[in-house]
Design a protein around this motif. Sequence first.
Motif, PDB file in Angstrom:
ATOM      1  N   ILE A 121     -45.887  40.872 -29.922  1.00 30.24           N
ATOM      2  CA  ILE A 121     -45.833  39.905 -28.867  1.00 30.24           C
ATOM      3  C   ILE A 121     -46.892  38.425 -29.074  1.00 30.24           C
ATOM      4  N   GLU A 122     -48.095  38.830 -29.489  1.00 29.96           N
ATOM      5  CA  GLU A 122     -49.339  37.876 -29.315  1.00 29.96           C
ATOM      6  C   GLU A 122     -48.667  36.865 -30.318  1.00 29.96           C
ATOM      7  N   ASN A 123     -48.163  37.236 -31.574  1.00 27.25           N
ATOM      8  CA  ASN A 123     -47.762  36.467 -32.660  1.00 27.25           C
ATOM      9  C   ASN A 123     -46.631  35.493 -32.242  1.00 27.25           C
ATOM     10  N   ASP A 124     -45.673  35.918 -31.441  1.00 30.77           N
ATOM     11  CA  ASP A 124     -44.484  35.461 -30.661  1.00 30.77           C
ATOM     12  C   ASP A 124     -45.294  34.319 -29.887  1.00 30.77           C
ATOM     13  N   ILE A 125     -46.130  34.429 -29.185  1.00 28.71           N
ATOM     14  CA  ILE A 125     -46.701  33.674 -28.171  1.00 28.71           C
ATOM     15  C   ILE A 125     -47.650  32.458 -28.785  1.00 28.71           C
ATOM     16  N   PHE A 126     -48.269  32.869 -29.886  1.00 29.73           N
ATOM     17  CA  PHE A 126     -49.040  31.738 -30.775  1.00 29.73           C
ATOM     18  C   PHE A 126     -47.927  30.707 -31.393  1.00 29.73           C
ATOM     19  N   ASN A 127     -46.645  31.300 -31.837  1.00 29.45           N
ATOM     20  CA  ASN A 127     -45.702  30.374 -32.362  1.00 29.45           C
ATOM     21  C   ASN A 127     -45.232  29.556 -31.386  1.00 29.45           C
ATOM     22  N   PHE A 128     -44.923  29.963 -30.008  1.00 23.16           N
ATOM     23  CA  PHE A 128     -44.327  29.377 -29.205  1.00 23.16           C
ATOM     24  C   PHE A 128     -45.474  28.247 -28.653  1.00 23.16           C
ATOM     25  N   LYS A 129     -46.605  28.505 -28.479  1.00 24.86           N
ATOM     26  CA  LYS A 129     -47.453  27.445 -28.282  1.00 24.86           C
ATOM     27  C   LYS A 129     -47.670  26.360 -29.036  1.00 24.86           C
ATOM     28  N   LYS A 130     -47.278  26.523 -30.291  1.00 20.20           N
ATOM     29  CA  LYS A 130     -47.209  25.220 -31.243  1.00 20.20           C
ATOM     30  C   LYS A 130     -46.305  24.130 -30.814  1.00 20.20           C
ATOM     31  N   ASN A 131     -45.428  24.690 -29.763  1.00 18.54           N
ATOM     32  CA  ASN A 131     -44.279  23.752 -29.891  1.00 18.54           C
ATOM     33  C   ASN A 131     -44.426  22.869 -28.160  1.00 18.54           C
ATOM     34  N   THR A 132     -45.485  23.856 -27.171  1.00 19.30           N
ATOM     35  CA  THR A 132     -45.541  23.243 -25.999  1.00 19.30           C
ATOM     36  C   THR A 132     -47.099  23.384 -25.369  1.00 19.30           C
ATOM     37  N   ASP A 133     -47.598  22.685 -24.624  1.00 20.60           N
ATOM     38  CA  ASP A 133     -48.648  22.878 -23.947  1.00 20.60           C
ATOM     39  C   ASP A 133     -48.458  23.209 -22.349  1.00 20.60           C
ATOM     40  N   ASN A 134     -47.248  23.390 -22.077  1.00 16.97           N
ATOM     41  CA  ASN A 134     -47.059  23.744 -20.556  1.00 16.97           C
ATOM     42  C   ASN A 134     -47.299  25.185 -20.373  1.00 16.97           C
ATOM     43  N   GLU A 135     -48.602  25.227 -19.430  1.00 16.03           N
ATOM     44  CA  GLU A 135     -49.075  26.580 -19.312  1.00 16.03           C
ATOM     45  C   GLU A 135     -48.030  27.479 -18.403  1.00 16.03           C
ATOM     46  N   LYS A 136     -47.549  26.948 -17.696  1.00 14.36           N
ATOM     47  CA  LYS A 136     -46.555  27.722 -16.676  1.00 14.36           C
ATOM     48  C   LYS A 136     -45.223  28.420 -17.599  1.00 14.36           C
ATOM     49  N   LEU A 137     -44.892  27.376 -18.622  1.00 15.93           N
ATOM     50  CA  LEU A 137     -43.819  27.741 -19.401  1.00 15.93           C
ATOM     51  C   LEU A 137     -44.310  28.765 -20.417  1.00 15.93           C
ATOM     52  N   ILE A 138     -45.598  28.803 -20.891  1.00 15.27           N
ATOM     53  CA  ILE A 138     -46.243  29.605 -21.816  1.00 15.27           C
ATOM     54  C   ILE A 138     -46.300  31.025 -21.111  1.00 15.27           C
ATOM     55  N   THR A 139     -46.770  31.010 -19.788  1.00 13.17           N
ATOM     56  CA  THR A 139     -46.976  32.385 -18.831  1.00 13.17           C
ATOM     57  C   THR A 139     -45.452  33.087 -18.809  1.00 13.17           C
TER      58      THR A 139
END
Length: 228
Positions: A121-139
Amino acid sequence: MSKTDAFFLEGNNNQGVLLCHSLAGDPSQMLELGKKLHKKGYSVNCPLYKGHGGSYEDIIYTDVDDWYETLLNAYNALKEKANDIYVVGMSIGGTFTVKLAQEHNLKGIVTINAPIIGFDIENDIFNFKKNTDNEKLITRFRDYRTRYFYFVTELGQIENLKKITCPMFVVQGSLDAARYKTSTQMLMSYANSEIKQRKDYPKSYHLALLENDKKELIKDIVDFIELN
Protein backbone atom coordinates in the motif's frame (compact mmCIF):
# COMPACT_ATOMS: atom_id res chain seq x y z
CA MET A 1 -23.29 0.10 -27.28
CA SER A 2 -20.53 2.43 -26.10
CA LYS A 3 -17.20 1.12 -24.83
CA THR A 4 -18.16 1.25 -21.18
CA ASP A 5 -21.72 -0.09 -21.34
CA ALA A 6 -22.80 -3.10 -19.35
CA PHE A 7 -24.33 -5.83 -21.48
CA PHE A 8 -26.87 -8.61 -21.03
CA LEU A 9 -27.27 -11.22 -23.76
CA GLU A 10 -30.24 -13.50 -23.11
CA GLY A 11 -29.72 -17.12 -24.11
CA ASN A 12 -31.94 -20.19 -24.48
CA ASN A 13 -30.29 -23.04 -22.56
CA ASN A 14 -31.21 -22.04 -18.97
CA GLN A 15 -27.50 -21.56 -18.20
CA GLY A 16 -25.96 -18.23 -17.26
CA VAL A 17 -22.47 -16.74 -17.25
CA LEU A 18 -21.54 -13.69 -15.18
CA LEU A 19 -18.51 -11.86 -16.59
CA CYS A 20 -16.38 -9.62 -14.35
CA HIS A 21 -13.98 -7.05 -15.80
CA SER A 22 -10.76 -5.68 -14.29
CA LEU A 23 -10.14 -2.73 -11.99
CA ALA A 24 -10.29 0.49 -14.05
CA GLY A 25 -11.51 -1.63 -16.96
CA ASP A 26 -14.99 -1.99 -18.43
CA PRO A 27 -17.27 -4.62 -20.01
CA SER A 28 -15.69 -4.25 -23.45
CA GLN A 29 -12.84 -6.40 -22.08
CA MET A 30 -15.28 -9.30 -21.82
CA LEU A 31 -17.45 -8.70 -24.88
CA GLU A 32 -15.75 -11.07 -27.33
CA LEU A 33 -15.96 -13.91 -24.81
CA GLY A 34 -19.56 -12.96 -24.00
CA LYS A 35 -20.61 -13.16 -27.64
CA LYS A 36 -18.99 -16.59 -28.05
CA LEU A 37 -20.85 -17.90 -25.00
CA HIS A 38 -24.14 -16.37 -26.14
CA LYS A 39 -23.82 -18.18 -29.47
CA LYS A 40 -23.68 -21.41 -27.46
CA GLY A 41 -27.02 -20.54 -25.84
CA TYR A 42 -25.87 -19.01 -22.54
CA SER A 43 -27.39 -15.92 -20.97
CA VAL A 44 -24.45 -13.59 -20.37
CA ASN A 45 -24.39 -10.65 -17.97
CA CYS A 46 -21.47 -8.24 -17.64
CA PRO A 47 -22.05 -5.17 -15.45
CA LEU A 48 -19.97 -2.02 -15.19
CA TYR A 49 -18.73 -1.57 -11.62
CA LYS A 50 -19.81 1.55 -9.76
CA GLY A 51 -17.37 4.42 -10.32
CA HIS A 52 -15.98 2.86 -13.51
CA GLY A 53 -16.31 4.04 -17.07
CA GLY A 54 -15.08 7.58 -16.35
CA SER A 55 -12.01 9.02 -14.68
CA TYR A 56 -9.68 7.29 -12.24
CA GLU A 57 -10.77 9.83 -9.63
CA ASP A 58 -14.32 8.49 -9.99
CA ILE A 59 -12.99 5.05 -9.08
CA ILE A 60 -11.10 6.38 -6.05
CA TYR A 61 -14.30 7.88 -4.65
CA THR A 62 -15.92 4.45 -4.61
CA ASP A 63 -14.44 1.33 -3.09
CA VAL A 64 -14.26 -2.42 -3.51
CA ASP A 65 -17.52 -3.05 -1.65
CA ASP A 66 -19.36 -0.82 -4.14
CA TRP A 67 -17.91 -2.78 -7.06
CA TYR A 68 -18.77 -6.12 -5.51
CA GLU A 69 -22.32 -4.93 -4.82
CA THR A 70 -22.66 -4.19 -8.55
CA LEU A 71 -21.71 -7.78 -9.29
CA LEU A 72 -24.09 -9.20 -6.70
CA ASN A 73 -26.95 -7.29 -8.31
CA ALA A 74 -25.94 -8.64 -11.72
CA TYR A 75 -25.68 -12.17 -10.30
CA ASN A 76 -29.19 -11.94 -8.85
CA ALA A 77 -30.56 -10.63 -12.14
CA LEU A 78 -28.94 -13.52 -13.99
CA LYS A 79 -30.44 -16.04 -11.56
CA GLU A 80 -33.88 -14.98 -12.82
CA LYS A 81 -32.91 -16.16 -16.31
CA ALA A 82 -30.76 -19.21 -15.60
CA ASN A 83 -30.88 -22.35 -13.47
CA ASP A 84 -27.09 -22.64 -13.24
CA ILE A 85 -24.51 -19.88 -13.21
CA TYR A 86 -20.84 -19.82 -14.15
CA VAL A 87 -18.63 -16.85 -13.27
CA VAL A 88 -15.60 -15.68 -15.24
CA GLY A 89 -13.41 -12.83 -13.98
CA MET A 90 -10.17 -11.14 -14.97
CA SER A 91 -7.82 -9.44 -12.49
CA ILE A 92 -9.99 -8.07 -9.66
CA GLY A 93 -12.92 -9.58 -11.56
CA GLY A 94 -11.26 -12.90 -10.80
CA THR A 95 -11.00 -11.91 -7.16
CA PHE A 96 -14.73 -11.25 -7.14
CA THR A 97 -15.24 -14.62 -8.84
CA VAL A 98 -13.42 -16.32 -5.96
CA LYS A 99 -15.60 -14.50 -3.41
CA LEU A 100 -18.80 -15.44 -5.24
CA ALA A 101 -17.67 -19.09 -5.25
CA GLN A 102 -17.10 -18.90 -1.49
CA GLU A 103 -20.57 -17.51 -0.86
CA HIS A 104 -22.85 -19.00 -3.53
CA ASN A 105 -23.62 -22.30 -5.23
CA LEU A 106 -22.02 -21.83 -8.63
CA LYS A 107 -21.86 -24.26 -11.54
CA GLY A 108 -18.21 -23.38 -12.19
CA ILE A 109 -15.69 -20.54 -12.19
CA VAL A 110 -12.84 -19.24 -14.33
CA THR A 111 -10.26 -16.90 -12.80
CA ILE A 112 -7.81 -14.97 -14.96
CA ASN A 113 -4.78 -13.64 -13.04
CA ALA A 114 -6.90 -13.09 -9.93
CA PRO A 115 -5.13 -11.47 -6.95
CA ILE A 116 -5.96 -13.04 -3.59
CA ILE A 117 -2.96 -11.76 -1.61
CA GLY A 118 -2.05 -8.27 -0.45
CA PHE A 119 0.19 -5.64 -2.00
CA ASP A 120 2.44 -2.77 -0.94
CA ILE A 121 0.00 0.00 0.00
CA GLU A 122 2.74 2.50 0.94
CA ASN A 123 4.46 2.06 -2.41
CA ASP A 124 1.13 2.63 -4.17
CA ILE A 125 0.62 5.85 -2.21
CA PHE A 126 4.21 6.97 -2.92
CA ASN A 127 3.64 6.54 -6.65
CA PHE A 128 0.23 8.23 -6.50
CA LYS A 129 1.76 11.29 -4.83
CA LYS A 130 4.06 11.76 -7.84
CA ASN A 131 1.03 12.91 -9.83
CA THR A 132 -0.82 15.11 -7.31
CA ASP A 133 -0.31 17.26 -4.23
CA ASN A 134 -4.04 17.30 -3.41
CA GLU A 135 -4.02 16.07 0.20
CA LYS A 136 -7.73 15.31 0.23
CA LEU A 137 -7.35 13.11 -2.84
CA ILE A 138 -4.26 11.42 -1.40
CA THR A 139 -6.13 10.62 1.83
CA ARG A 140 -9.03 9.22 -0.16
CA PHE A 141 -6.62 7.12 -2.26
CA ARG A 142 -5.10 5.69 0.92
CA ASP A 143 -8.57 4.77 2.26
CA TYR A 144 -9.58 3.18 -1.05
CA ARG A 145 -6.41 1.10 -1.38
CA THR A 146 -6.52 0.02 2.28
CA ARG A 147 -10.09 -1.28 1.98
CA TYR A 148 -9.13 -3.08 -1.23
CA PHE A 149 -6.11 -4.64 0.52
CA TYR A 150 -8.22 -6.08 3.34
CA PHE A 151 -10.94 -7.29 0.97
CA VAL A 152 -8.43 -9.26 -1.11
CA THR A 153 -6.43 -10.70 1.77
CA GLU A 154 -9.54 -11.82 3.66
CA LEU A 155 -10.94 -13.94 0.85
CA GLY A 156 -7.44 -15.34 0.21
CA GLN A 157 -7.22 -16.90 3.67
CA ILE A 158 -6.84 -20.68 3.49
CA GLU A 159 -10.04 -21.35 5.44
CA ASN A 160 -11.96 -19.24 2.92
CA LEU A 161 -10.33 -20.81 -0.13
CA LYS A 162 -11.41 -24.20 1.18
CA LYS A 163 -15.04 -23.08 0.81
CA ILE A 164 -14.71 -23.32 -2.98
CA THR A 165 -16.14 -26.63 -4.20
CA CYS A 166 -17.34 -25.98 -7.76
CA PRO A 167 -15.37 -26.87 -10.91
CA MET A 168 -12.58 -24.35 -11.41
CA PHE A 169 -10.36 -23.27 -14.29
CA VAL A 170 -7.44 -21.11 -13.15
CA VAL A 171 -5.76 -19.05 -15.87
CA GLN A 172 -2.29 -17.56 -15.49
CA GLY A 173 -0.39 -15.27 -17.85
CA SER A 174 3.20 -16.48 -17.84
CA LEU A 175 4.49 -12.90 -18.20
CA ASP A 176 2.43 -11.53 -15.31
CA ALA A 177 3.87 -10.35 -11.98
CA ALA A 178 4.83 -12.73 -9.18
CA ARG A 179 1.93 -11.68 -6.94
CA TYR A 180 -0.60 -13.10 -9.37
CA LYS A 181 1.34 -16.32 -9.87
CA THR A 182 1.40 -16.85 -6.11
CA SER A 183 -2.35 -16.27 -6.00
CA THR A 184 -2.89 -18.84 -8.75
CA GLN A 185 -0.85 -21.42 -6.87
CA MET A 186 -2.84 -20.80 -3.70
CA LEU A 187 -6.12 -21.31 -5.52
CA MET A 188 -4.91 -24.59 -6.95
CA SER A 189 -3.53 -25.74 -3.60
CA TYR A 190 -6.38 -24.91 -1.22
CA ALA A 191 -9.71 -24.88 -3.06
CA ASN A 192 -11.76 -28.01 -2.36
CA SER A 193 -13.04 -28.37 -5.90
CA GLU A 194 -12.90 -31.90 -7.29
CA ILE A 195 -12.33 -30.47 -10.76
CA LYS A 196 -9.38 -28.05 -10.80
CA GLN A 197 -7.64 -27.07 -14.02
CA ARG A 198 -4.75 -24.64 -14.48
CA LYS A 199 -3.26 -23.39 -17.70
CA ASP A 200 -0.43 -20.92 -18.21
CA TYR A 201 -0.43 -18.79 -21.36
CA PRO A 202 3.14 -18.07 -22.46
CA LYS A 203 2.54 -14.83 -24.40
CA SER A 204 0.20 -13.16 -21.90
CA TYR A 205 0.73 -10.59 -19.16
CA HIS A 206 -2.14 -9.55 -16.83
CA LEU A 207 -5.16 -8.80 -19.02
CA ALA A 208 -4.96 -12.05 -20.93
CA LEU A 209 -8.34 -11.70 -22.67
CA LEU A 210 -6.90 -8.70 -24.52
CA GLU A 211 -3.45 -10.07 -25.30
CA ASN A 212 -1.59 -12.43 -27.61
CA ASP A 213 -3.15 -15.68 -26.36
CA LYS A 214 -6.72 -14.39 -26.33
CA LYS A 215 -8.12 -16.62 -29.10
CA GLU A 216 -6.79 -19.75 -27.44
CA LEU A 217 -7.94 -18.53 -24.03
CA ILE A 218 -11.48 -17.74 -25.17
CA LYS A 219 -11.76 -21.19 -26.76
CA ASP A 220 -10.45 -22.83 -23.58
CA ILE A 221 -12.95 -20.96 -21.40
CA VAL A 222 -15.88 -21.88 -23.63
CA ASP A 223 -14.74 -25.51 -23.69
CA PHE A 224 -14.42 -25.60 -19.89
CA ILE A 225 -17.93 -24.24 -19.42
CA GLU A 226 -19.39 -26.59 -22.01
CA LEU A 227 -17.80 -29.63 -20.35
CA ASN A 228 -18.68 -28.73 -16.76
